[in-house]
Design an enzyme around this catalytic site. Structure first.
Site, PDB file in Angstrom:
ATOM      1  N   HIS A  96      -7.629  -0.157   5.951  1.00  0.00           N
ATOM      2  CA  HIS A  96      -7.178  -1.536   6.166  1.00  0.00           C
ATOM      3  C   HIS A  96      -7.233  -1.937   7.640  1.00  0.00           C
ATOM      4  CE1 HIS A  96      -6.125  -2.408   2.058  1.00  0.00           C
ATOM      5  NE2 HIS A  96      -5.404  -1.310   1.972  1.00  0.00           N
TER       6      HIS A  96
ATOM      7  N   SER B  95       0.808  -1.219   0.000  1.00  0.00           N
ATOM      8  CA  SER B  95       0.000   0.000   0.000  1.00  0.00           C
ATOM      9  C   SER B  95       0.839   1.266   0.000  1.00  0.00           C
ATOM     10  CB  SER B  95      -0.911   0.026   1.232  1.00  0.00           C
ATOM     11  OG  SER B  95      -1.792  -1.076   1.227  1.00  0.00           O
TER      12      SER B  95
END
Length: 450
Positions: free
Chosen positions: A376, A303
């Site tokens: 997340h 990410s």
């Protein structure tokens, strides 16, 4: 086929209704906000199914013809003139106060509903109405821009869109090279994390045996992906994006794949902002991959950290010495990462800062600063690893000094991690990340950050 047939049927009904409307009304509709509001009032007054559907389509078409000031005037009228029926609401309140029963509570609930909610429901009946309303909300969000004038209207629209885009209505589809070209073109256009440069680049991401792409669709918007995720199948957890996107990379034999890497998640419809699909998408993709490839045992992201450098530059309270701040200026050189001495010095400063950013830094409201982290961690992932020089693209260097992170989705721990974050704001992180925060092996920042 069924969706296409139904859409054609609605279009036929709508067109016949328009014919009836034209025959029954000799006056021309005014093509401005006032005319549009008059048409909305007529739509709410009650019409037959065919003429009502046609009128809804007419409203949406006329809205498209308005300029920005006309659309603002339209939204202002919806706020001002299409709220709850005050007389009906007052009577319902009085009745509830006199004798509070379940029936009276239900009456009070329906009496308090703004008229614009029913208007939006009727507009949704038009062929293509759902997509048009999503686009309309995108216009509304653009006009809000931090102002609260349209907050009540936005709540009403969001309330209805949340119901219509409930997870139960969403369809997961795999995107591959056989997917229709009009959808593939939208994948290229909507990719928000790692730009897709051309059709060859897209094919490298979705066609090889060790690559996957999945998207959610809605039955009312069959050619519009709502959100999509790109997946790389690897042997181990990667720490950099370039090898995953390399033109000349070697494809991994599927039998050797043990790790599924979610390296790009893109929302495509601004008008659905605030309506979350991502958590459902990741969990369902994990299920799909486990069914197809039972040997996969690790599910992880690679990410970006889009807000990191902005935070470093703007937060005046970071315990940085003058020497540290001078060193950070080297990041302004676009080629700083090519100098081994500079990268060594900066790593000792930037990695602990990144750990502090994720584990300690908060907004004034107490939220994590990074939107990707909130997403997340809220889904139950663990902050697994901070990757130095993970993204050397101009965007990655500008936004995060090249830092990327892995969030690990350990299936047995997802619920526990989610509860820790949701209830206590706890960031579940690996020992490797926590060690960076404590300053082990560092030269510059010390225990002041812990």
């Amino acid at each position: 086929m069924a969706n296409a047939f139904f859409s054609d049927l609605l279009a036929t009904i709508s067109e016949r209704g328009r014919t009836l409307l034209r025959r029954g009304d000799g006056s021309d509709t005014k093509h401005d906000a006032d005319g549009l509001i008059e048409l909305c009032s007529a739509l709410l007054s009650g019409r037959g199914e065919a003429s009502g559907t046609a009128m809804a389509r007419e409203v949406l078409d006329l809205y498209q013809d308005l300029d920005a000031s006309g659309r603002r005037a339209f939204f202002e009228a919806l706020v001002r003139d299409f709220g709850p029926d005050r007389e009906r609401l007052t009577k319902a309140i009085e009745k509830w106060r006199a004798k509070p029963t379940d029936e009276d509570a239900s009456s009070l609930h329906f009496a308090s509903e703004p008229r614009r909610q029913e208007l939006i429901r009727r507009l949704n009946r038009a062929p293509g109405g759902t997509g048009d309303l999503v686009n309309m909300r995108a216009d509304l969000l653009g006009m809000m821009n931090g102002h609260t004038d349209f907050a009540a209207l936005d709540r009403d629209v969001t309330h209805l869109l949340s119901s219509w885009f409930n997870r139960g209505f969403l369809v997961l589809r795999r995107i591959d090279w056989s997917t229709p070209a009009n959808i593939l073109e939208k994948i290229i256009r909507y990719e928000a994390v790692h730009e897709i440069s051309d059709w060859d680049d897209l094919r490298r991401r979705i066609d090889p045996v060790d690559r996957r792409c999945y998207a959610f669709f809605h039955p009312a918007m069959v050619d519009e992906p709502l959100i999509f995720v790109e997946v790389a199948l690897t042997e181990t957890i990667p720490g950099a994006i370039a090898p995953l996107l390399a033109v000349d990379r070697q494809h991994l034999p599927i039998a050797r794949a043990r790790t599924a890497v979610f390296y790009s998640i893109s929302n495509t419809q601004r008008g659905l902002g605030g309506i979350s699909f991502g958590s459902f998408l990741i969990k369902q993709v994990v299920e799909e991959l486990r069914r197809e490839l039972p040997k996969l045992d690790t599910f992880v992201t690679l990410s970006p950290v889009p807000g990191f450098m902005q935070w470093v530059k703007q937060d005046k309270d970071l315990p940085l010495s003058d020497e540290d701040r001078e060193l950070l200026k080297r990041l302004d050189d676009p080629k700083w990462f090519e100098n081994p001495e500079t990268t060594t010095l900066l790593r000792g400063l930037v990695e602990p800062l990144a750990a502090h950013y994720f584990l300690k830094a908060r907004t004034p409201k107490g939220k994590l600063i990074d939107s990707v982290a909130r997403f997340h961690l809220g889904n139950g992932a663990r902050l697994e690893r901070i990757n130095w020089l993970g993204d050397l693209s101009p965007k990655g260097l500008r936004e995060s000094a090249g830092v990327m992170v892995n969030y690990l989705y350990r299936l047995d721990d997802i619920e526990k991690n989610h509860e820790a974050y949701a209830n206590d704001g706890e960031v579940v992180a690996s020992s490797a990340v926590k060690k960076l925060l404590k300053g082990e092996g560092r030269r510059l920042l010390d225990m002041r950050l812990s």
